[in-house]
Enzyme design. Structure first.
Site, PDB file in Angstrom:
ATOM      1  N   SER A  64       1.145  -1.496  -0.009  1.00 48.61           N
ATOM      2  CA  SER A  64      -0.566   0.045  -0.370  1.00 48.61           C
ATOM      3  C   SER A  64       0.960   1.604  -0.106  1.00 48.61           C
ATOM      4  O   SER A  64       0.220   2.727   0.037  1.00 48.61           O
ATOM      5  CB  SER A  64      -0.846  -0.346   1.384  1.00 48.61           C
ATOM      6  OG  SER A  64      -2.057  -0.719   1.549  1.00 48.61           O
ATOM      7  N   LYS A  67       0.104   3.461  -2.627  1.00 56.25           N
ATOM      8  CA  LYS A  67      -0.666   4.390  -2.975  1.00 56.25           C
ATOM      9  C   LYS A  67      -0.433   5.820  -3.177  1.00 56.25           C
ATOM     10  O   LYS A  67      -0.944   6.506  -4.176  1.00 56.25           O
ATOM     11  CB  LYS A  67      -1.565   4.141  -1.926  1.00 56.25           C
ATOM     12  CG  LYS A  67      -2.480   2.869  -2.331  1.00 56.25           C
ATOM     13  CD  LYS A  67      -2.882   2.311  -0.748  1.00 56.25           C
ATOM     14  CE  LYS A  67      -3.969   1.173  -0.655  1.00 56.25           C
ATOM     15  NZ  LYS A  67      -4.670   0.461  -0.246  1.00 56.25           N
ATOM     16  N   TYR A 191      -3.698  -1.986 -10.184  1.00 59.08           N
ATOM     17  CA  TYR A 191      -2.941  -2.061  -8.619  1.00 59.08           C
ATOM     18  C   TYR A 191      -2.737  -3.585  -8.342  1.00 59.08           C
ATOM     19  O   TYR A 191      -1.754  -2.976  -7.235  1.00 59.08           O
ATOM     20  CB  TYR A 191      -4.936  -2.439  -8.250  1.00 59.08           C
ATOM     21  CG  TYR A 191      -5.329  -2.105  -6.607  1.00 59.08           C
ATOM     22  CD1 TYR A 191      -4.310  -1.000  -5.888  1.00 59.08           C
ATOM     23  CD2 TYR A 191      -4.933  -3.249  -5.838  1.00 59.08           C
ATOM     24  CE1 TYR A 191      -4.474  -0.891  -4.700  1.00 59.08           C
ATOM     25  CE2 TYR A 191      -4.979  -3.367  -4.803  1.00 59.08           C
ATOM     26  CZ  TYR A 191      -5.020  -2.185  -4.155  1.00 59.08           C
ATOM     27  OH  TYR A 191      -4.370  -1.699  -2.774  1.00 59.08           O
ATOM     28  N   TYR A 243      -4.467   3.446   8.275  1.00 57.20           N
ATOM     29  CA  TYR A 243      -6.135   3.236   8.630  1.00 57.20           C
ATOM     30  C   TYR A 243      -6.657   3.012   9.841  1.00 57.20           C
ATOM     31  O   TYR A 243      -6.148   4.540  10.150  1.00 57.20           O
ATOM     32  CB  TYR A 243      -5.976   0.769   7.910  1.00 57.20           C
ATOM     33  CG  TYR A 243      -5.386   0.713   7.068  1.00 57.20           C
ATOM     34  CD1 TYR A 243      -5.852   0.953   5.629  1.00 57.20           C
ATOM     35  CD2 TYR A 243      -3.771   0.215   6.425  1.00 57.20           C
ATOM     36  CE1 TYR A 243      -5.236   0.462   4.591  1.00 57.20           C
ATOM     37  CE2 TYR A 243      -3.633  -0.179   5.373  1.00 57.20           C
ATOM     38  CZ  TYR A 243      -4.050  -0.021   4.276  1.00 57.20           C
ATOM     39  OH  TYR A 243      -2.698  -0.192   3.118  1.00 57.20           O
ATOM     40  N   VAL A 261       0.989  -4.235   3.759  1.00 61.18           N
ATOM     41  CA  VAL A 261       1.003  -5.293   4.422  1.00 61.18           C
ATOM     42  C   VAL A 261       2.176  -6.265   4.628  1.00 61.18           C
ATOM     43  O   VAL A 261       2.596  -7.332   5.083  1.00 61.18           O
ATOM     44  CB  VAL A 261      -0.066  -5.617   3.684  1.00 61.18           C
ATOM     45  CG1 VAL A 261      -1.505  -5.242   4.646  1.00 61.18           C
ATOM     46  CG2 VAL A 261      -0.249  -6.336   2.672  1.00 61.18           C
TER      47      VAL A 261
HETATM   48  N1  GLU Z   1      -2.632  -5.269  -2.234  1.00 58.07           N
HETATM   49  C1  GLU Z   1      -2.561  -5.325  -0.458  1.00 58.07           C
HETATM   50  C2  GLU Z   1      -4.296  -5.695  -0.871  1.00 58.07           C
HETATM   51  O1  GLU Z   1      -4.755  -4.728  -1.678  1.00 58.07           O
HETATM   52  C3  GLU Z   1      -2.750  -4.151   0.360  1.00 58.07           C
HETATM   53  C4  GLU Z   1      -2.986  -3.483   1.248  1.00 58.07           C
HETATM   54  C5  GLU Z   1      -2.098  -2.877   1.965  1.00 58.07           C
HETATM   55  O2  GLU Z   1      -0.792  -2.792   1.618  1.00 58.07           O
HETATM   56  O3  GLU Z   1      -2.307  -2.072   3.364  1.00 58.07           O
HETATM   57  O4  GLU Z   1      -4.790  -5.988   0.326  1.00 58.07           O
END
Ligand code: GLU
Length: 309
Positions: A64, A67, A191, A243, A261
């Site tokens: 993530s 992003k 994505y 988050y 993650v």
């Molecule tokens: N590729 C992961 C997902 O979409 C990213 C989530 C993350 O890194 O928090 O679930």
């Protein structure tokens, strides 16, 4: 002047007995294979000095954290118009929550929860074939870090493509509300590849240095975004970057940051340095357990918290 290398060395030494703490993400099968006994920390200052400790040179899946780079590209493309497609408020919900999306009629709460990031990716894809959008992001990150060796781990992308049911649900949901312009499979393909970017702590800290330095990378001289945009991306990371653990991260660390993650956390000390920490074991809300502890120690020992020293 703080001796930064000594600070990093002391953090590493103190955390050494705890390396391996937390739980490696296993909902993406390829990530479950990562050895949890790793820890890296890298700091790049705005005057171009690089400080590393531990496994700062081992590539990991940035997930993530990507992003932040996609958001930068999307803002470059459509500017403030982006905020018609996605909000700017902390979610207080899990990164992959569907409930909130229904409640808010397909407009994700912010660009860093999964739904918001998928909408941002859709924006970047305008006028591009999926493969070109992936190429644009990869070139952008290589340009930011001034490092052509950065790559995408296709095994991770494939693994998530095979198991990304929840992200498919989020994307279909948004498409039903007409908040995705491209076919769901195409958007998810891009994505999943962006999340599979593989970078070391040092590469990540270098790539994000522009956010610590008013929008320009002082190591390369490249101007990336305006000072105002850098400030705003930092504000979003501070409020939404972890988050439903964003408040806790602000409380303990006090720096804008974005987690993934894969166990990475990218953070910014505005006007001072960019930082990347990595340790694959995650805490309950999906953020790197030791990465967050290391950043808390770093902020405390340097006085870099944006809320004062
Ligand atoms: N590729 C992961 C997902 O979409 C990213 C989530 C993350 O890194 O928090 O679930």
């Amino acid at each position: 002047m703080t001796d930064l290398q000594a600070v990093l060395d002391s953090i590493h030494k103190e955390l050494a007995p705890r390396i391996g703490e937390g739980k490696v993400a296993d909902y993406i099968p390829e990530l479950a294979k990562v050895d949890p006994n790793q820890f890296g920390l890298s700091v790049v200052t705005v005057d171009g000095k690089v400080y590393n400790v531990g496994n700062a040179d081992v590539p990991f899946s940035i997930q993530s954290i990507s992003k932040v780079f996609m958001l930068t590209l999307a803002l470059g493309k459509v500017g403030e118009g982006l905020w018609k497609r996605v909000g700017r408020e902390p979610s207080g919900s899990a990164f992959n929550s569907i409930v909130q999306l229904e409640h808010e009629q397909g407009i994700p709460r912010n660009p860093f929860i999964n739904a918001g990031a998928i909408a941002v990716t859709d924006v970047v894809m305008a006028g591009h074939a999926p493969r070109e959008a992936i190429g644009e992001l990869l070139r952008f990150v290589r340009y930011l870090a001034d490092d052509e060796s950065i790559s995408i781990d296709d095994r991770v992308a494939k693994s998530e493509t095979q198991t990304g049911y929840r992200n498919a649900a989020l994307a279909n949901f948004m498409r039903s509300y007409r908040n995705l312009d491209h076919p769901v499979d195409y958007v998810l393909g891009v994505y999943f590849h962006q999340c599979a970017l593989s970078m070391t702590c040092e590469q990540l800290a270098k790539a994000g240095l522009f956010l610590a330095a008013r929008g320009s990378n002082p190591m390369t001289g490249h101007s990336v975004v305006s000072p105002k945009r850098a400030r705003r991306i930092n504000a979003l990371m501070l409020t939404c970057g972890h988050y439903d653990g964003s408040g806790d991260f602000a409380y303990h660390v006090g720096l804008p940051g974005k987690s993934g993650v894969g166990g990475g956390i990218f953070a910014v000390a505005p006007g001072i340095a960019s930082i990347a920490a990595w340790s694959p074991g995650l805490n309950k809300v999906g953020n790197s357990q030791l990465g967050a502890v290391a950043l808390e120690m770093l902020a405390a020992r340097t006085g870099w918290s944006v809320f004062g020293d």
